[in-house]
Design a protein around this motif. Structure first.
Motif, PDB file in Angstrom:
ATOM      1  N   VAL A 288       0.836  -1.204   0.000  1.00  9.83           N
ATOM      2  CA  VAL A 288       0.000   0.000   0.000  1.00  9.83           C
ATOM      3  C   VAL A 288       0.869   1.251   0.000  1.00  9.83           C
ATOM      4  CG1 VAL A 288      -1.777   1.275   1.260  1.00  9.83           C
ATOM      5  CG2 VAL A 288      -1.916  -1.223   1.090  1.00  9.83           C
ATOM      6  N   ASP A 289       1.875   1.267   0.873  1.00 13.26           N
ATOM      7  CA  ASP A 289       2.769   2.423   0.860  1.00 13.26           C
ATOM      8  C   ASP A 289       3.628   2.413  -0.400  1.00 13.26           C
ATOM      9  OD1 ASP A 289       2.342   3.940   3.457  1.00 13.26           O
ATOM     10  OD2 ASP A 289       2.532   1.899   4.179  1.00 13.26           O
ATOM     11  N   GLY A 290       3.942   1.231  -0.905  1.00 10.91           N
ATOM     12  CA  GLY A 290       4.688   1.153  -2.168  1.00 10.91           C
ATOM     13  C   GLY A 290       3.895   1.770  -3.311  1.00 10.91           C
ATOM     14  N   ALA A 291       2.606   1.444  -3.368  1.00 11.12           N
ATOM     15  CA  ALA A 291       1.750   2.021  -4.410  1.00 11.12           C
ATOM     16  C   ALA A 291       1.612   3.524  -4.207  1.00 11.12           C
ATOM     17  CB  ALA A 291       0.375   1.361  -4.388  1.00 11.12           C
ATOM     18  N   ALA A 292       1.485   3.931  -2.955  1.00 10.09           N
ATOM     19  CA  ALA A 292       1.365   5.361  -2.661  1.00 10.09           C
ATOM     20  C   ALA A 292       2.630   6.097  -3.100  1.00 10.09           C
ATOM     21  CB  ALA A 292       1.104   5.572  -1.173  1.00 10.09           C
ATOM     22  N   ILE A 293       3.791   5.506  -2.847  1.00  6.19           N
ATOM     23  CA  ILE A 293       5.046   6.153  -3.245  1.00  6.19           C
ATOM     24  C   ILE A 293       5.097   6.314  -4.764  1.00  6.19           C
ATOM     25  CG2 ILE A 293       7.558   5.878  -3.374  1.00  6.19           C
ATOM     26  CD1 ILE A 293       7.400   4.475  -0.616  1.00  6.19           C
ATOM     27  N   THR A 294       4.703   5.261  -5.481  1.00  2.00           N
ATOM     28  CA  THR A 294       4.728   5.325  -6.946  1.00  2.00           C
ATOM     29  C   THR A 294       3.945   6.549  -7.434  1.00  2.00           C
ATOM     30  OG1 THR A 294       4.731   2.913  -6.929  1.00  2.00           O
ATOM     31  CG2 THR A 294       4.259   3.970  -9.039  1.00  2.00           C
TER      32      THR A 294
ATOM     33  N   GLN B  99       3.036   9.200  -5.479  1.00  2.00           N
ATOM     34  CA  GLN B  99       3.443  10.457  -4.847  1.00  2.00           C
ATOM     35  C   GLN B  99       4.756  10.979  -5.418  1.00  2.00           C
ATOM     36  OE1 GLN B  99       1.118  10.301  -0.622  1.00  2.00           O
ATOM     37  NE2 GLN B  99       2.993   9.103  -0.762  1.00  2.00           N
ATOM     38  N   VAL B 100       5.619  10.071  -5.870  1.00  2.00           N
ATOM     39  CA  VAL B 100       6.853  10.534  -6.519  1.00  2.00           C
ATOM     40  C   VAL B 100       6.474  11.332  -7.760  1.00  2.00           C
ATOM     41  CG1 VAL B 100       8.856   9.754  -7.849  1.00  2.00           C
ATOM     42  CG2 VAL B 100       8.412   8.777  -5.599  1.00  2.00           C
ATOM     43  N   MET B 101       5.471  10.840  -8.489  1.00  2.00           N
ATOM     44  CA  MET B 101       4.969  11.585  -9.641  1.00  2.00           C
ATOM     45  C   MET B 101       4.425  12.948  -9.205  1.00  2.00           C
ATOM     46  SD  MET B 101       1.551  10.771 -11.855  1.00  2.00           S
ATOM     47  CE  MET B 101       0.448  11.100 -10.491  1.00  2.00           C
ATOM     48  N   LEU B 102       3.717  12.959  -8.064  1.00  2.00           N
ATOM     49  CA  LEU B 102       3.072  14.199  -7.625  1.00  2.00           C
ATOM     50  C   LEU B 102       4.064  15.249  -7.110  1.00  2.00           C
ATOM     51  CD1 LEU B 102      -0.136  12.797  -5.882  1.00  2.00           C
ATOM     52  CD2 LEU B 102      -0.051  14.175  -7.972  1.00  2.00           C
ATOM     53  N   THR B 103       5.302  14.842  -6.813  1.00  2.00           N
ATOM     54  CA  THR B 103       6.291  15.872  -6.448  1.00  2.00           C
ATOM     55  C   THR B 103       6.511  16.810  -7.628  1.00  2.00           C
ATOM     56  OG1 THR B 103       8.207  14.558  -7.146  1.00  2.00           O
ATOM     57  CG2 THR B 103       7.556  14.357  -4.845  1.00  2.00           C
ATOM     58  N   ARG B 104       6.188  16.342  -8.839  1.00  2.00           N
ATOM     59  CA  ARG B 104       6.362  17.180 -10.036  1.00  2.00           C
ATOM     60  C   ARG B 104       5.053  17.856 -10.460  1.00  2.00           C
ATOM     61  NH1 ARG B 104       7.768  14.643 -14.621  1.00  2.00           N
ATOM     62  NH2 ARG B 104       7.023  12.596 -13.943  1.00  2.00           N
TER      63      ARG B 104
ATOM     64  N   ARG C 287       5.388  20.557  -2.916  1.00  2.00           N
ATOM     65  CA  ARG C 287       6.312  20.631  -1.766  1.00  2.00           C
ATOM     66  C   ARG C 287       5.900  19.663  -0.659  1.00  2.00           C
ATOM     67  NH1 ARG C 287       6.206  26.137  -3.346  1.00  2.00           N
ATOM     68  NH2 ARG C 287       4.531  26.738  -1.929  1.00  2.00           N
ATOM     69  N   GLY C 288       4.585  19.557  -0.442  1.00  2.00           N
ATOM     70  CA  GLY C 288       4.099  18.604   0.560  1.00  2.00           C
ATOM     71  C   GLY C 288       4.517  17.190   0.195  1.00  2.00           C
ATOM     72  N   MET C 289       4.456  16.892  -1.111  1.00  2.00           N
ATOM     73  CA  MET C 289       4.805  15.552  -1.579  1.00  2.00           C
ATOM     74  C   MET C 289       6.269  15.223  -1.338  1.00  2.00           C
ATOM     75  SD  MET C 289       2.355  13.818  -2.620  1.00  2.00           S
ATOM     76  CE  MET C 289       1.334  14.616  -1.448  1.00  2.00           C
ATOM     77  N   VAL C 290       7.136  16.215  -1.455  1.00  2.00           N
ATOM     78  CA  VAL C 290       8.561  15.963  -1.241  1.00  2.00           C
ATOM     79  C   VAL C 290       8.785  15.495   0.197  1.00  2.00           C
ATOM     80  CG1 VAL C 290      10.848  17.020  -1.155  1.00  2.00           C
ATOM     81  CG2 VAL C 290       9.278  17.605  -3.021  1.00  2.00           C
ATOM     82  N   ARG C 291       8.157  16.193   1.141  1.00  2.00           N
ATOM     83  CA  ARG C 291       8.294  15.797   2.557  1.00  2.00           C
ATOM     84  C   ARG C 291       7.701  14.404   2.770  1.00  2.00           C
ATOM     85  NH1 ARG C 291       9.520  19.036   6.418  1.00  2.00           N
ATOM     86  NH2 ARG C 291       8.334  17.827   7.925  1.00  2.00           N
ATOM     87  N   ILE C 292       6.530  14.195   2.197  1.00  2.00           N
ATOM     88  CA  ILE C 292       5.836  12.923   2.426  1.00  2.00           C
ATOM     89  C   ILE C 292       6.633  11.752   1.857  1.00  2.00           C
ATOM     90  CG2 ILE C 292       3.797  11.599   1.727  1.00  2.00           C
ATOM     91  CD1 ILE C 292       2.122  14.095   2.265  1.00  2.00           C
ATOM     92  N   CYS C 293       7.192  11.939   0.669  1.00  2.00           N
ATOM     93  CA  CYS C 293       7.931  10.835   0.042  1.00  2.00           C
ATOM     94  C   CYS C 293       9.121  10.394   0.888  1.00  2.00           C
ATOM     95  CB  CYS C 293       8.393  11.228  -1.366  1.00  2.00           C
ATOM     96  SG  CYS C 293       7.047  11.143  -2.550  1.00  2.00           S
TER      97      CYS C 293
END
Lengths: 114, 309
Positions: free
Chosen positions: B125-131, B133-138, B146-152
């Protein structure tokens, strides 16, 4: 994983949904963190809190769980005064003033590093 | 240049849109809805794992789990803050979640039945979320990105602790390994569902791509996740429950079976195993905490009166 809300067949994607809570929210605070001695505080995010003391406690819990900072400031968001990029252009156009930059001056190589 | 053209030019130049910039109303509303749903997912996501804190097998695992659940609360807060920059009130978002107008990720509507679910949630679940959220950092919206960078950064801890705990189970007794296999059997398909409908059935992918809210399509992200995860399952020595899963030399990707879309839509519409309980718990916590919020406000008002005097 996707966070755009899936719309089920037959459902409408209602973006207009709003809710009037009738309550006054706690004020918002901007949080600045100094990562270590010798560098400036940097804006890291914002949060809500009833007063400065709880704002600081919340800032510690929300923004410094992994040693991100040695010092934290909280400032009421409404106390921040700002100008935006468009306003700035009205009275400073730094690009026209190349003579302000060190790179605008040619120094002969034989002078050495300057 | 019209405001609309100027906005799109900033987006096309890979620059970020900031809260005070002009933006199309639909961009604002789409982001409010998406960031709020993302925030709600973090907050509701505390429940399936909170379920195991008191029953963690060791003090070490308990401490890890508490830190992780605390992170999820923090992620919710970063995201609510980001949504607020778009002009929506935090209390309002809570009410919209409680009265069912806002959704959260369907994955949290599945129950956590055994300890192995904790490791599996971290891994899948966190693996899927990372996939995602890494996209969402852009993403084009500055505060969200910016929130995504911290979260990732923090999600990486979540995934690694989960996978490591599964390694322990899989190297343990036959019963422990069977428990890990059972968890994978139950969480695999819901994890793939996290990426959303097929691109062909996704209603707003195209607009979100043009605005650079979304950078990679649902199907491409899902493929990325499958490719990444299969070797990890192999290492654990447990089997992904999909007879159609096979390496495709020509595509350079794994082929995999079809998701049960009826189940997907059923859970999205509110009929998953845990939908009602999750919202009941959330609403109860909100209502039972009302006196704390009121007391803090009253105390702050009293203090500021004293300071003024």
């Amino acid at each position: 994983m996707t966070y755009d809300v899936p719309v089920a067949p037959g459902e409408s994607a209602d973006l207009e949904e709003r809710f009037e809570t009738g309550r006054e929210a706690w004020p918002m605070w901007e949080v600045f963190v100094r990562a270590r001695r010798g560098i400036s505080h940097v804006h890291i995010g914002s949060l809500h809190a009833a007063d400065a003391e709880t704002a600081l406690q919340n800032a510690r819990d929300v923004y410094t769980r992994r040693g991100e900072g040695v010092s934290v400031w909280v400032v009421p968001s409404e106390e921040i005064h700002a100008f935006e990029p468009e306003d700035a252009l009205d009275y400073v156009d730094a690009n026209e003033k190349v003579y302000r930059h060190a790179t605008a001056y040619d120094i002969p190589d034989e002078v050495g590093h300057m | 240049m019209t405001p609309e053209e100027k906005f799109q030019a900033i987006v096309d130049a890979e620059d970020k849109i900031e809260p005070t910039d002009w933006m199309p109303e639909a961009y604002r509303k789409t982001l409010i809805r998406q960031i709020a749903q993302h925030a709600h997912s973090e907050v509701i996501g505390m429940q399936p794992e909170g379920n195991w804190i008191t029953r963690a097998p060791t003090l070490h695992r308990k401490a890890i789990l508490m830190a992780k659940v605390q992170d999820e609360a923090g992620h919710g807060l970063y995201l609510y803050s980001a949504a607020e920059t778009l002009g929506v009130d935090r209390d309002e978002m809570q009410e919209l979640l409680h009265n069912g107008k806002h959704k959260y990720s369907s994955i949290f509507n599945y129950p956590t039945l055994t300890w192995a679910d904790m490791g599996t949630i971290g891994w899948l679940v966190d693996g899927a979320a990372i996939t995602n959220q890494v996209m969402l950092t852009r993403c084009s919206y500055g505060p969200y990105s910016r929130g995504m960078v911290r979260i990732c950064k923090e999600e990486s801890f979540h995934q690694r602790q989960g996978y490591e705990s599964l390694i322990r189970l899989c190297q343990g007794s036959a019963e422990q390994k069977a428990m890990a296999q059972d968890a994978l059997d139950r969480w695999w398909w819901p994890s793939l569902m996290m990426f959303g409908p097929h691109d062909s059935d996704s209603t707003h992918t195209e607009q979100s791509m043009q605005w650079k809210i979304k950078r990679v399509s649902n199907d491409d992200l899902r493929q990325q996740f499958v490719d990444m995860t299969v070797p990890q399952a192999d290492y654990l020595g447990i089997t992904i429950p999909d007879p159609g899963l096979k390496w495709n030399e020509e595509r350079g990707h794994y082929d995999f079976g079809e998701i049960d879309w009826d189940e997907f839509w059923r859970v999205v519409k509110g009929d998953g195993p845990m939908n009602r309980e999750r919202i009941e718990n959330k609403t109860r916590a909100w209502e039972e905490g009302a006196w704390v919020r009121e007391a803090a406000s009253a105390f702050a008002a009293k203090q500021s009166k004293k300071d003024a005097a």
